[in-house]
Design a protein around this motif. Structure first.
Motif, PDB file in Angstrom:
ATOM      1  N   UNK A   1       0.825  -1.205   0.000  1.00  8.99           N
ATOM      2  CA  UNK A   1       0.000   0.000   0.000  1.00  8.99           C
ATOM      3  C   UNK A   1       0.859   1.254   0.000  1.00  8.99           C
ATOM      4  N   UNK A   2       1.938   1.245   0.784  1.00 12.30           N
ATOM      5  CA  UNK A   2       2.844   2.385   0.801  1.00 12.30           C
ATOM      6  C   UNK A   2       3.468   2.638  -0.557  1.00 12.30           C
ATOM      7  N   UNK A   3       3.860   1.559  -1.253  1.00  6.87           N
ATOM      8  CA  UNK A   3       4.393   1.700  -2.603  1.00  6.87           C
ATOM      9  C   UNK A   3       3.339   2.295  -3.542  1.00  6.87           C
ATOM     10  N   UNK A   4       2.107   1.825  -3.427  1.00  3.65           N
ATOM     11  CA  UNK A   4       1.042   2.300  -4.314  1.00  3.65           C
ATOM     12  C   UNK A   4       0.760   3.787  -4.094  1.00  3.65           C
ATOM     13  N   UNK A   5       0.674   4.191  -2.835  1.00  5.45           N
ATOM     14  CA  UNK A   5       0.394   5.603  -2.536  1.00  5.45           C
ATOM     15  C   UNK A   5       1.501   6.500  -3.091  1.00  5.45           C
ATOM     16  N   UNK A   6       2.756   6.116  -2.824  1.00  7.95           N
ATOM     17  CA  UNK A   6       3.884   6.888  -3.366  1.00  7.95           C
ATOM     18  C   UNK A   6       3.826   6.907  -4.891  1.00  7.95           C
ATOM     19  N   UNK A   7       3.440   5.784  -5.485  1.00 11.27           N
ATOM     20  CA  UNK A   7       3.339   5.706  -6.939  1.00 11.27           C
ATOM     21  C   UNK A   7       2.312   6.667  -7.494  1.00 11.27           C
ATOM     22  N   UNK A   8       1.157   6.750  -6.851  1.00 10.62           N
ATOM     23  CA  UNK A   8       0.113   7.661  -7.338  1.00 10.62           C
ATOM     24  C   UNK A   8       0.513   9.123  -7.139  1.00 10.62           C
ATOM     25  N   UNK A   9       1.246   9.409  -6.070  1.00 10.02           N
ATOM     26  CA  UNK A   9       1.752  10.779  -5.889  1.00 10.02           C
ATOM     27  C   UNK A   9       2.722  11.124  -7.013  1.00 10.02           C
ATOM     28  N   UNK A  10       3.666  10.229  -7.301  1.00  8.02           N
ATOM     29  CA  UNK A  10       4.616  10.474  -8.391  1.00  8.02           C
ATOM     30  C   UNK A  10       3.922  10.527  -9.748  1.00  8.02           C
ATOM     31  N   UNK A  11       2.870   9.725  -9.920  1.00 10.46           N
ATOM     32  CA  UNK A  11       2.108   9.777 -11.167  1.00 10.46           C
ATOM     33  C   UNK A  11       1.475  11.155 -11.342  1.00 10.46           C
ATOM     34  N   UNK A  12       0.872  11.671 -10.261  1.00  8.71           N
ATOM     35  CA  UNK A  12       0.283  13.005 -10.328  1.00  8.71           C
ATOM     36  C   UNK A  12       1.320  14.073 -10.622  1.00  8.71           C
ATOM     37  N   UNK A  13       2.497  13.957  -9.977  1.00 11.97           N
ATOM     38  CA  UNK A  13       3.583  14.920 -10.217  1.00 11.97           C
ATOM     39  C   UNK A  13       4.031  14.875 -11.665  1.00 11.97           C
ATOM     40  N   UNK A  14       4.231  13.679 -12.205  1.00  9.64           N
ATOM     41  CA  UNK A  14       4.748  13.557 -13.573  1.00  9.64           C
ATOM     42  C   UNK A  14       3.730  14.060 -14.601  1.00  9.64           C
ATOM     43  N   UNK A  15       2.446  13.794 -14.370  1.00  4.83           N
ATOM     44  CA  UNK A  15       1.418  14.273 -15.306  1.00  4.83           C
ATOM     45  C   UNK A  15       1.322  15.790 -15.283  1.00  4.83           C
ATOM     46  N   UNK A  16       1.279  16.372 -14.086  1.00  4.64           N
ATOM     47  CA  UNK A  16       1.206  17.833 -13.975  1.00  4.64           C
ATOM     48  C   UNK A  16       2.452  18.478 -14.569  1.00  4.64           C
ATOM     49  N   UNK A  17       3.630  17.941 -14.246  1.00  5.94           N
ATOM     50  CA  UNK A  17       4.882  18.508 -14.768  1.00  5.94           C
ATOM     51  C   UNK A  17       4.940  18.390 -16.285  1.00  5.94           C
ATOM     52  N   UNK A  18       4.419  17.289 -16.839  1.00  8.72           N
ATOM     53  CA  UNK A  18       4.390  17.115 -18.296  1.00  8.72           C
ATOM     54  C   UNK A  18       3.492  18.166 -18.948  1.00  8.72           C
ATOM     55  N   UNK A  19       2.323  18.384 -18.391  1.00 10.90           N
ATOM     56  CA  UNK A  19       1.413  19.394 -18.936  1.00 10.90           C
ATOM     57  C   UNK A  19       2.033  20.789 -18.842  1.00 10.90           C
ATOM     58  N   UNK A  20       2.732  21.054 -17.747  1.00  5.94           N
ATOM     59  CA  UNK A  20       3.392  22.352 -17.609  1.00  5.94           C
ATOM     60  C   UNK A  20       4.526  22.506 -18.613  1.00  5.94           C
ATOM     61  N   UNK A  21       5.246  21.415 -18.900  1.00  3.19           N
ATOM     62  CA  UNK A  21       6.317  21.458 -19.897  1.00  3.19           C
ATOM     63  C   UNK A  21       5.765  21.735 -21.286  1.00  3.19           C
ATOM     64  N   UNK A  22       4.517  21.341 -21.505  1.00  2.27           N
ATOM     65  CA  UNK A  22       3.857  21.603 -22.797  1.00  2.27           C
ATOM     66  C   UNK A  22       3.317  23.029 -22.883  1.00  2.27           C
ATOM     67  N   UNK A  23       3.365  23.743 -21.769  1.00  2.02           N
ATOM     68  CA  UNK A  23       2.910  25.134 -21.772  1.00  2.02           C
ATOM     69  C   UNK A  23       1.599  25.371 -21.062  1.00  2.02           C
ATOM     70  N   UNK A  24       1.010  24.314 -20.488  1.00  2.00           N
ATOM     71  CA  UNK A  24      -0.241  24.457 -19.763  1.00  2.00           C
ATOM     72  C   UNK A  24       0.030  24.760 -18.287  1.00  2.00           C
ATOM     73  N   UNK A  25      -0.910  25.433 -17.642  1.00  2.00           N
ATOM     74  CA  UNK A  25      -0.801  25.769 -16.216  1.00  2.00           C
ATOM     75  C   UNK A  25       0.485  26.541 -15.901  1.00  2.00           C
TER      76      UNK A  25
END
Length: 225
Positions: free
Chosen positions: A21-45
């Motif tokens: 469960x700890x691995x999964x929670x950390x994974x979803x946090x990193x998933x959210x970070x990577x998606x947001x950072x990717x959108x920002x790299x594309x010029x969004x937000x």
């Protein structure tokens, strides 16, 4: 014995579930970070650079106290003893706190509450440390379970180190080489998928049968006539 101490908190089955469960929670946090950072790299937000650091900070505010208190206040002293004596649990707490501090620094940078190039190296430095900790992460359980977990965490640590390398490259060269920004996001995304899909193997947090036999022989020695 250390095993006797940690199993006052949970059974091996509970440890396997909670670790997964700890691995999964950390994974979803990193998933959210990577998606947001990717959108920002594309010029969004662009005006909301605080979004992914805020996610890391909020996760730390929730997860760090939970790590200590989900057993209840009556077992808090035992939790501290386990963290003090068990290098695996100690590393977990170090990782959680490092991520929280690094996320907080990134949040303050995005809000322009702090300034300076050196602050920008806190996040990649944290990824380096966490990657190294996973490379040296102690494992509990049977020989087969430890072998599986060791291989997984060695690969995971290497991927996180690569995320740190590219994040550092982003800090240094992103204005000249825009593509390096995508490197740390890609490796953090891979990290998230590895964490989300991880399950502690059968035999994790159980004593190896050969070690158990040695323990039994030590505790009940057979004396000849």
């Amino acid at each position: 014995m250390m095993n006797d101490l940690i199993f006052q908190l949970h059974s091996p089955e509970e440890f396997r579930y909670l670790s997964s469960l700890g691995h999964w929670i950390a994974g979803y946090v990193f998933l959210g970070v990577s998606i947001i950072a990717f959108l920002q790299a594309l010029g969004l937000f662009k005006s909301k650079q605080y979004l992914w650091p805020l996610l890391v900070v909020v996760a730390g505010i929730i997860f760090i106290p939970y790590s200590f208190l989900h057993h209840g206040f009556e077992k808090l002293d035992l939790v501290f003893k386990v963290i003090q004596l068990d290098p695996q649990q100690r590393q977990h707490i170090i990782m959680f706190n490092l991520l929280f501090v690094a996320g907080l620094v990134e949040l303050l940078l995005s809000l322009k509450k702090i300034q300076g190039k050196l602050w920008q190296f806190v996040w990649p430095g944290t990824l380096f440390i966490i990657g190294y900790l996973f490379l040296t992460h102690p494992q509990h359980g049977t020989a087969e379970a430890r072998a599986y977990s060791l291989l997984f965490h060695t690969i995971l640590g290497s991927v996180i180190l690569l995320a740190g390398v590219f994040r550092m490259a982003t800090v240094i060269w992103s204005r000249k080489y825009k593509w390096v920004t995508y490197g740390w996001i890609l490796f953090l995304f891979i990290t998230s998928i590895m964490l989300i899909t991880y399950n502690e193997p059968k035999g994790a947090y159980q004593m190896d049968s050969s070690l158990q036999q040695q323990n039994n022989q030590h505790m009940n020695p057979t004396h000849g006539n």
